[in-house]
Design a protein around this motif. Structure first.
Motif, PDB file in Angstrom:
ATOM      1  N   LEU A   1       3.751   1.643   9.773  1.00  0.00           N
ATOM      2  CA  LEU A   1       4.360   1.737  11.324  1.00  0.00           C
ATOM      3  C   LEU A   1       5.910   3.004  11.125  1.00  0.00           C
ATOM      4  CD1 LEU A   1       5.844  -0.633  13.292  1.00  0.00           C
ATOM      5  CD2 LEU A   1       7.732   1.103  12.458  1.00  0.00           C
ATOM      6  N   GLY A   2       6.093   2.835   9.666  1.00  0.00           N
ATOM      7  CA  GLY A   2       6.709   4.272   9.677  1.00  0.00           C
ATOM      8  C   GLY A   2       6.093   5.076  10.169  1.00  0.00           C
ATOM      9  N   GLU A   3       5.091   5.444  10.133  1.00  0.00           N
ATOM     10  CA  GLU A   3       3.697   7.185  10.304  1.00  0.00           C
ATOM     11  C   GLU A   3       4.676   7.277  11.826  1.00  0.00           C
ATOM     12  OE1 GLU A   3       2.774   8.435   7.901  1.00  0.00           O
ATOM     13  OE2 GLU A   3       2.079   8.158   6.936  1.00  0.00           O
ATOM     14  N   PHE A   4       4.833   6.211  12.946  1.00  0.00           N
ATOM     15  CA  PHE A   4       4.826   6.501  14.120  1.00  0.00           C
ATOM     16  C   PHE A   4       6.465   6.833  13.737  1.00  0.00           C
ATOM     17  CE2 PHE A   4       1.390   4.076  14.004  1.00  0.00           C
ATOM     18  CZ  PHE A   4       0.654   4.637  15.276  1.00  0.00           C
ATOM     19  N   LEU A   5       7.398   6.300  13.297  1.00  0.00           N
ATOM     20  CA  LEU A   5       8.901   6.177  13.400  1.00  0.00           C
ATOM     21  C   LEU A   5       9.182   7.838  12.814  1.00  0.00           C
ATOM     22  CD1 LEU A   5      10.439   3.043  11.695  1.00  0.00           C
ATOM     23  CD2 LEU A   5       9.841   3.838  14.229  1.00  0.00           C
ATOM     24  N   SER A   6       8.490   8.490  11.987  1.00  0.00           N
ATOM     25  CA  SER A   6       9.245   9.357  10.526  1.00  0.00           C
ATOM     26  C   SER A   6       8.406  10.878  12.255  1.00  0.00           C
ATOM     27  CB  SER A   6       8.215   9.826   9.982  1.00  0.00           C
ATOM     28  OG  SER A   6       6.710  10.109  10.219  1.00  0.00           O
ATOM     29  N   GLY A   7       7.270   9.915  13.381  1.00  0.00           N
ATOM     30  CA  GLY A   7       6.455  11.183  13.826  1.00  0.00           C
ATOM     31  C   GLY A   7       5.321  12.283  13.667  1.00  0.00           C
TER      32      GLY A   7
ATOM     33  N   GLU B   1      -2.864   2.859  13.540  1.00  0.00           N
ATOM     34  CA  GLU B   1      -2.275   2.966  12.299  1.00  0.00           C
ATOM     35  C   GLU B   1      -3.162   1.548  11.412  1.00  0.00           C
ATOM     36  OE1 GLU B   1      -1.763   3.749   8.360  1.00  0.00           O
ATOM     37  OE2 GLU B   1      -2.021   4.708   9.877  1.00  0.00           O
ATOM     38  N   ALA B   2      -3.762   0.869  10.893  1.00  0.00           N
ATOM     39  CA  ALA B   2      -4.362  -0.281  10.462  1.00  0.00           C
ATOM     40  C   ALA B   2      -3.840  -0.554   8.841  1.00  0.00           C
ATOM     41  CB  ALA B   2      -5.891  -0.355  10.211  1.00  0.00           C
ATOM     42  N   LYS B   3      -3.364  -2.119   8.531  1.00  0.00           N
ATOM     43  CA  LYS B   3      -2.918  -3.194   7.627  1.00  0.00           C
ATOM     44  C   LYS B   3      -3.753  -3.537   7.806  1.00  0.00           C
ATOM     45  CE  LYS B   3      -1.005   1.410   5.503  1.00  0.00           C
ATOM     46  NZ  LYS B   3      -1.734   1.954   5.729  1.00  0.00           N
ATOM     47  N   ARG B   4      -3.718  -4.209   6.131  1.00  0.00           N
ATOM     48  CA  ARG B   4      -4.553  -5.162   6.290  1.00  0.00           C
ATOM     49  C   ARG B   4      -2.760  -6.512   5.744  1.00  0.00           C
ATOM     50  NH1 ARG B   4      -7.304  -5.187   0.132  1.00  0.00           N
ATOM     51  NH2 ARG B   4      -7.800  -7.606   0.675  1.00  0.00           N
ATOM     52  N   LEU B   5      -3.037  -7.594   6.307  1.00  0.00           N
ATOM     53  CA  LEU B   5      -1.986  -8.616   6.301  1.00  0.00           C
ATOM     54  C   LEU B   5      -2.627  -9.822   5.097  1.00  0.00           C
ATOM     55  CD1 LEU B   5      -1.007  -9.005  10.254  1.00  0.00           C
ATOM     56  CD2 LEU B   5      -0.400  -7.653   7.812  1.00  0.00           C
ATOM     57  N   CYS B   6      -2.483 -10.280   3.882  1.00  0.00           N
ATOM     58  CA  CYS B   6      -3.426 -10.622   3.248  1.00  0.00           C
ATOM     59  C   CYS B   6      -2.225 -11.278   2.638  1.00  0.00           C
ATOM     60  CB  CYS B   6      -4.391  -9.861   2.774  1.00  0.00           C
ATOM     61  SG  CYS B   6      -5.603 -10.348   0.936  1.00  0.00           S
TER      62      CYS B   6
ATOM     63  N   ALA C   1       3.808  -3.491   3.571  1.00  0.00           N
ATOM     64  CA  ALA C   1       2.730  -2.475   3.523  1.00  0.00           C
ATOM     65  C   ALA C   1       2.917  -2.585   5.498  1.00  0.00           C
ATOM     66  CB  ALA C   1       2.091  -3.096   3.349  1.00  0.00           C
ATOM     67  N   TYR C   2       2.735  -3.309   6.130  1.00  0.00           N
ATOM     68  CA  TYR C   2       3.502  -3.078   7.937  1.00  0.00           C
ATOM     69  C   TYR C   2       3.839  -2.144   8.222  1.00  0.00           C
ATOM     70  CZ  TYR C   2       1.064  -4.108  12.454  1.00  0.00           C
ATOM     71  OH  TYR C   2       1.477  -4.383  13.382  1.00  0.00           O
ATOM     72  N   LEU C   3       4.724  -2.502   7.769  1.00  0.00           N
ATOM     73  CA  LEU C   3       6.318  -1.753   8.458  1.00  0.00           C
ATOM     74  C   LEU C   3       6.488  -0.438   7.504  1.00  0.00           C
ATOM     75  CD1 LEU C   3       8.138  -5.595   9.567  1.00  0.00           C
ATOM     76  CD2 LEU C   3       6.779  -4.062  10.454  1.00  0.00           C
ATOM     77  N   GLY C   4       6.423  -0.578   6.312  1.00  0.00           N
ATOM     78  CA  GLY C   4       6.579   0.393   5.369  1.00  0.00           C
ATOM     79  C   GLY C   4       6.302   2.070   6.449  1.00  0.00           C
ATOM     80  N   PRO C   5       7.115   2.413   5.385  1.00  0.00           N
ATOM     81  CA  PRO C   5       6.369   4.049   5.330  1.00  0.00           C
ATOM     82  C   PRO C   5       4.937   4.676   5.777  1.00  0.00           C
ATOM     83  CG  PRO C   5       7.751   4.099   3.733  1.00  0.00           C
ATOM     84  CD  PRO C   5       7.291   2.660   3.957  1.00  0.00           C
ATOM     85  N   GLU C   6       3.810   4.038   5.224  1.00  0.00           N
ATOM     86  CA  GLU C   6       2.686   4.736   5.428  1.00  0.00           C
ATOM     87  C   GLU C   6       2.321   3.353   6.081  1.00  0.00           C
ATOM     88  OE1 GLU C   6       0.788   4.451   1.921  1.00  0.00           O
ATOM     89  OE2 GLU C   6       2.269   6.394   1.053  1.00  0.00           O
TER      90      GLU C   6
ATOM     91  N   ASP D   1      17.744  -1.379  11.352  1.00  0.00           N
ATOM     92  CA  ASP D   1      18.141  -0.287  11.485  1.00  0.00           C
ATOM     93  C   ASP D   1      16.118   0.288  10.584  1.00  0.00           C
ATOM     94  OD1 ASP D   1      20.055  -0.030  11.917  1.00  0.00           O
ATOM     95  OD2 ASP D   1      20.951   0.152   9.966  1.00  0.00           O
ATOM     96  N   LEU D   2      16.172  -0.492   9.585  1.00  0.00           N
ATOM     97  CA  LEU D   2      14.328  -0.040   8.791  1.00  0.00           C
ATOM     98  C   LEU D   2      13.209   0.477   9.730  1.00  0.00           C
ATOM     99  CD1 LEU D   2      12.135  -0.113   6.340  1.00  0.00           C
ATOM    100  CD2 LEU D   2      11.907  -2.254   7.025  1.00  0.00           C
ATOM    101  N   VAL D   3      13.665  -0.733  10.706  1.00  0.00           N
ATOM    102  CA  VAL D   3      12.234  -0.391  11.944  1.00  0.00           C
ATOM    103  C   VAL D   3      12.662   0.430  12.911  1.00  0.00           C
ATOM    104  CG1 VAL D   3      10.846  -2.534  11.376  1.00  0.00           C
ATOM    105  CG2 VAL D   3      12.892  -2.545  13.031  1.00  0.00           C
ATOM    106  N   GLN D   4      14.124   0.969  12.694  1.00  0.00           N
ATOM    107  CA  GLN D   4      14.948   1.970  13.718  1.00  0.00           C
ATOM    108  C   GLN D   4      14.430   0.790  15.701  1.00  0.00           C
ATOM    109  OE1 GLN D   4      14.084   5.818  13.835  1.00  0.00           O
ATOM    110  NE2 GLN D   4      13.225   5.857  11.394  1.00  0.00           N
ATOM    111  N   ALA D   5      15.035  -0.463  15.463  1.00  0.00           N
ATOM    112  CA  ALA D   5      14.688  -1.001  16.793  1.00  0.00           C
ATOM    113  C   ALA D   5      15.404  -0.098  17.632  1.00  0.00           C
ATOM    114  CB  ALA D   5      14.752  -2.354  16.025  1.00  0.00           C
TER     115      ALA D   5
END
Length: 224
Positions: free
Chosen positions: A136-142, A115-120, A129-134, A178-182
């Protein structure tokens, strides 16, 4: 009693899956490095994520068909915007994985999802955006890589430095685990996959709803 012609596995190598995964990971990240090197990075400083991903995927697809590269590249295929079917999203409603690199072989084919995201700073001042639901969160949710033990994130650095964005990510991991389920001991950390890969990081996550952890490798590509 039938006698097997297969040679026994040496006792000191009871399981070679770790070695195979390491080789697979190195090939995947080498392809990404070569694909990035073929781009005119400064040209993409203001481009949208989808546009950068499209050009990067095009270069990867050309590499795996290019005889001037090592023969092993021909064992891989590249998929951009791959539709992902989930229990609640089918057909046109399916989510789309930015890049998937697939190892071609008989039987089950290993796949590496990105999954790719801009860092700008102008459009995404934080790592939200990078760590959110759309992201990194796409992987956390399965939604992505539910059956895999590892996957990747691509950060398109369009302002500041990779180190600055890495510090923001690390701060978020510390302040809101908890946000990133570390996963235990799975904080954001520097890692090295290729000797010439400068900005690569690693994190581990529990994936509570999936029921199995995942390791994510983060590759920051500089476009400024």
């Amino acid at each position: 009693m039938a006698v097997s012609n297969r040679s026994p596995r040496p006792a000191k190598y009871p399981d070679d899956r770790g070695d195979y995964q390491l080789a697979f990971r190195k090939h995947v990240f080498q392809l990404l490095k070569w694909g990035y090197d073929r781009l005119d990075a400064l040209q993409y400083q203001d481009w949208e994520e989808e546009e950068i991903t499209s050009d990067l995927a095009r270069e990867l697809d050309e590499i795996v068909q290019d005889r001037s590269y090592p023969r092993w590249v021909g064992r891989y295929s590249v998929h951009e915007e791959k539709p992902i079917t989930t229990s609640d999203r089918k057909g046109k409603k399916r989510q789309r994985l930015d890049i998937e690199i697939e190892r071609l072989r008989h039987g089950r084919r290993p796949r590496y999802s990105f999954e790719a995201k801009r860092l700008c700073a102008n459009t995404h001042a934080t790592m939200g955006a990078y760590l959110g639901p759309e992201g990194l969160g796409e992987f956390l949710s399965g939604n992505y890589a539910a059956e895999e033990n590892e996957a990747g994130m691509l950060g398109y650095v369009q302002s500041d430095t990779p180190e600055a964005w890495s510090e923001k990510a690390q701060d978020k991991f510390r302040s809101d685990p908890d946000l990133v389920q570390a996963y235990a001991g799975g904080t954001w950390s520097d890692t090295s996959i290729l000797s010439d890969s400068d900005y690569c990081y690693c994190s581990c996550h529990q994936r509570i709803t999936v029921g199995r952890p995942i390791t994510l490798y983060h590759l920051f590509l500089v476009f400024c």
